[in-house]
Write a protein that holds these residues in place. Structure first.
Motif, PDB file in Angstrom:
ATOM      1  N   UNK A  37     -33.737  -2.543  -6.869  1.00 30.26           N
ATOM      2  CA  UNK A  37     -32.508  -1.971  -7.447  1.00 30.26           C
ATOM      3  C   UNK A  37     -32.418  -2.128  -8.955  1.00 30.26           C
ATOM      4  N   UNK A  38     -33.548  -2.193  -9.634  1.00 25.87           N
ATOM      5  CA  UNK A  38     -33.513  -2.277 -11.089  1.00 25.87           C
ATOM      6  C   UNK A  38     -32.834  -1.034 -11.663  1.00 25.87           C
ATOM      7  N   UNK A  39     -31.903  -1.240 -12.587  1.00 23.81           N
ATOM      8  CA  UNK A  39     -31.195  -0.134 -13.244  1.00 23.81           C
ATOM      9  C   UNK A  39     -31.161  -0.404 -14.742  1.00 23.81           C
ATOM     10  N   UNK A  40     -31.363   0.638 -15.525  1.00 24.12           N
ATOM     11  CA  UNK A  40     -31.327   0.539 -16.986  1.00 24.12           C
ATOM     12  C   UNK A  40     -30.479   1.685 -17.521  1.00 24.12           C
ATOM     13  N   UNK A  41     -29.475   1.351 -18.326  1.00 18.41           N
ATOM     14  CA  UNK A  41     -28.598   2.355 -18.933  1.00 18.41           C
ATOM     15  C   UNK A  41     -28.498   2.062 -20.422  1.00 18.41           C
ATOM     16  N   UNK A  42     -28.654   3.090 -21.220  1.00 19.01           N
ATOM     17  CA  UNK A  42     -28.395   2.935 -22.650  1.00 19.01           C
ATOM     18  C   UNK A  42     -26.892   3.098 -22.871  1.00 19.01           C
ATOM     19  N   UNK A  43     -26.267   2.036 -23.322  1.00 18.24           N
ATOM     20  CA  UNK A  43     -24.814   2.050 -23.536  1.00 18.24           C
ATOM     21  C   UNK A  43     -24.532   1.525 -24.942  1.00 18.24           C
ATOM     22  N   UNK A  44     -24.042   2.411 -25.798  1.00 22.30           N
ATOM     23  CA  UNK A  44     -23.869   2.016 -27.191  1.00 22.30           C
ATOM     24  C   UNK A  44     -25.223   1.726 -27.814  1.00 22.30           C
ATOM     25  N   UNK A  45     -25.343   0.600 -28.505  1.00 21.51           N
ATOM     26  CA  UNK A  45     -26.611   0.263 -29.158  1.00 21.51           C
ATOM     27  C   UNK A  45     -27.423  -0.746 -28.352  1.00 21.51           C
ATOM     28  N   UNK A  46     -27.181  -0.809 -27.032  1.00 23.88           N
ATOM     29  CA  UNK A  46     -27.894  -1.743 -26.162  1.00 23.88           C
ATOM     30  C   UNK A  46     -28.429  -1.040 -24.922  1.00 23.88           C
ATOM     31  N   UNK A  47     -29.552  -1.566 -24.424  1.00 23.58           N
ATOM     32  CA  UNK A  47     -30.015  -1.208 -23.083  1.00 23.58           C
ATOM     33  C   UNK A  47     -29.463  -2.250 -22.121  1.00 23.58           C
ATOM     34  N   UNK A  48     -28.645  -1.801 -21.183  1.00 19.31           N
ATOM     35  CA  UNK A  48     -28.019  -2.692 -20.204  1.00 19.31           C
ATOM     36  C   UNK A  48     -28.884  -2.675 -18.948  1.00 19.31           C
ATOM     37  N   UNK A  49     -29.394  -3.842 -18.587  1.00 21.90           N
ATOM     38  CA  UNK A  49     -30.349  -3.963 -17.480  1.00 21.90           C
ATOM     39  C   UNK A  49     -29.737  -4.823 -16.387  1.00 21.90           C
ATOM     40  N   UNK A  50     -29.775  -4.340 -15.151  1.00 20.47           N
ATOM     41  CA  UNK A  50     -29.230  -5.082 -14.023  1.00 20.47           C
ATOM     42  C   UNK A  50     -30.183  -5.006 -12.842  1.00 20.47           C
ATOM     43  N   UNK A  51     -30.221  -6.080 -12.042  1.00 19.37           N
ATOM     44  CA  UNK A  51     -30.984  -6.096 -10.792  1.00 19.37           C
ATOM     45  C   UNK A  51     -30.580  -7.331 -10.000  1.00 19.37           C
ATOM     46  N   UNK A  52     -31.012  -7.382  -8.759  1.00 22.28           N
ATOM     47  CA  UNK A  52     -30.779  -8.538  -7.894  1.00 22.28           C
ATOM     48  C   UNK A  52     -32.111  -9.203  -7.578  1.00 22.28           C
ATOM     49  N   UNK A  53     -32.221 -10.494  -7.924  1.00 26.57           N
ATOM     50  CA  UNK A  53     -33.426 -11.258  -7.585  1.00 26.57           C
ATOM     51  C   UNK A  53     -33.419 -11.537  -6.083  1.00 26.57           C
ATOM     52  N   UNK A  54     -34.571 -11.490  -5.422  1.00 29.35           N
ATOM     53  CA  UNK A  54     -34.603 -11.613  -3.951  1.00 29.35           C
ATOM     54  C   UNK A  54     -34.225 -13.010  -3.486  1.00 29.35           C
ATOM     55  N   UNK A  55     -33.762 -13.074  -2.238  1.00 32.61           N
ATOM     56  CA  UNK A  55     -33.374 -14.356  -1.646  1.00 32.61           C
ATOM     57  C   UNK A  55     -34.499 -14.974  -0.835  1.00 32.61           C
ATOM     58  N   UNK A  56     -35.505 -14.174  -0.462  1.00 32.88           N
ATOM     59  CA  UNK A  56     -36.569 -14.682   0.418  1.00 32.88           C
ATOM     60  C   UNK A  56     -37.934 -14.176  -0.053  1.00 32.88           C
ATOM     61  N   UNK A  57     -38.952 -14.824   0.473  1.00 34.24           N
ATOM     62  CA  UNK A  57     -40.321 -14.411   0.211  1.00 34.24           C
ATOM     63  C   UNK A  57     -40.719 -13.308   1.180  1.00 34.24           C
ATOM     64  N   UNK A  58     -41.918 -12.794   0.995  1.00 33.79           N
ATOM     65  CA  UNK A  58     -42.398 -11.726   1.875  1.00 33.79           C
ATOM     66  C   UNK A  58     -42.540 -12.181   3.319  1.00 33.79           C
ATOM     67  N   UNK A  59     -42.705 -13.499   3.540  1.00 40.73           N
ATOM     68  CA  UNK A  59     -42.774 -14.011   4.916  1.00 40.73           C
ATOM     69  C   UNK A  59     -41.483 -14.717   5.321  1.00 40.73           C
TER      70      UNK A  59
END
Length: 330
Positions: A37-59
């Motif tokens: 769910x990585x999202x990047x938006x240019x807002x004003x003079x900044x790139x606003x970056x948001x995402x959720x780090x996972x809670x579990x490993x692949x196993x």
């Protein structure tokens, strides 16, 4: 009898709680799930970056702590290849989230801002990955491509009441810029989007007379947006009469003159006043408000000529000008 003793001993051992010991499982590789769910938006003079780090490993092992969050931005290339892009992409440090609960791990919401000036005028790709142990990275996240443009300026808006609603206007910006309009009224906890415009003006036809409204506007182009404009506050007062009625006709019948006209298009029209003149005398209002676009005049005399004009009245009692008259002789 002696041959049965080992079997009996084994049975007693099982009944006493000695269970079967399964195969020894290998340790978890501790590779985090990939971010989607990585999202990047240019807002004003900044790139606003948001995402959720996972809670579990692949196993499916709960992640308590991350050792690294690897966020990178670099020039886009076609066709896109993660390995080639990552080799030249710029790494941006990301603060690690606090330790997670091993019993109930939850994704960690992460956001950060990067200066637009780092990439202005370039077509770039952003992606992120995480690690619990050094060099044991998750897969790269979804990659986000965007053209980084010169920051858009917040519109400078003004508002004024009109017959159609609250009219908002602001200076035009560069070609291709769109505008998103927000309104906050007394019942709203936060601004609500009420429309978009591709020109530097907008009419809020749903604004209520006598209620304070607060407007903000955001300029948009591609994946870039401005910061919100300064709030414009207005409490519109309806001083605007409906349009003048049209299509007036007057027809003499056996014992009445039937007058009709087109219904006024304004939704707040509450009725009409009928004005009458006899044999060229001044027009005089007849009775009270008429709610339908029709009037039957039975107070008439043979041989006389009657003229009729109609005005429209809204819910705030704003009265329009009178229509052009229609005439009939009884």
């Amino acid at each position: 009898m002696r041959a049965a003793l080992p079997a009996i001993s084994c049975l007693l051992a099982v009944l006493a709680g000695c269970g079967y010991v399964g195969p020894v499982l290998p340790p978890s590789p501790l590779i985090p799930d990939g971010i989607t769910d990585l999202a990047v938006v240019e807002r004003g003079d900044r790139l606003w970056i948001t995402f959720n780090a996972p809670a579990r490993t692949t196993d499916q092992v709960a992640i308590k702590n991350f050792s690294e969050i690897d966020l990178r931005i670099g020039p886009a290339a076609t066709p896109f290849d993660f390995a080639s892009w990552a080799a030249t992409a710029k790494h941006y440090p990301v603060s690690l989230p606090p330790p997670n609960s091993p019993d109930d791990p939850q994704p960690a919401s992460i956001s950060l801002q990067i200066p637009v000036s780092d990439w202005q005028g370039q077509h770039v790709v952003a992606a992120v990955r995480t690690a619990v142990k050094h060099e044991r990275y998750s897969p790269w996240s979804n990659h986000v491509a965007l053209n980084v443009i010169a920051p858009l300026e917040p519109p400078v808006a003004k508002a004024e009441p009109t017959a159609q609603g609250v009219a908002l206007s602001w200076p035009a910006q560069e070609p291709g810029v769109m505008y998103r309009i927000y309104r906050q009224s007394a019942a709203d906890k936060q601004p609500v989007e009420i429309g978009t415009a591709d020109q530097p003006h907008f009419v809020d036809t749903t604004a209520q007379s006598g209620m304070e409204h607060r407007y903000t506007i955001i300029a948009l182009k591609d994946r870039a947006e401005s910061l919100p404009s300064r709030v414009v506050t207005i409490t519109p007062v309806d001083k605007f009469a409906p349009s003048v009625p049209a299509g007036i006709t007057a027809l003499a019948g056996p014992d009445s003159i039937e007058v009709s006209w087109q219904r006024s298009p304004e939704p707040d029209t509450q009725g009409y006043y009928v004005y009458r003149s006899v044999n060229g005398a001044p027009l005089e209002r007849q009775g009270s408000l008429v709610t339908l676009p029709a009037y039957s005049d039975r107070k008439i005399e043979r041989g006389k000529t009657y003229r009729y004009a109609i005005s429209a009245v809204d819910r705030n009692n704003n009265e329009s000008d009178r229509s052009a008259p229609a005439e009939a002789t009884f």
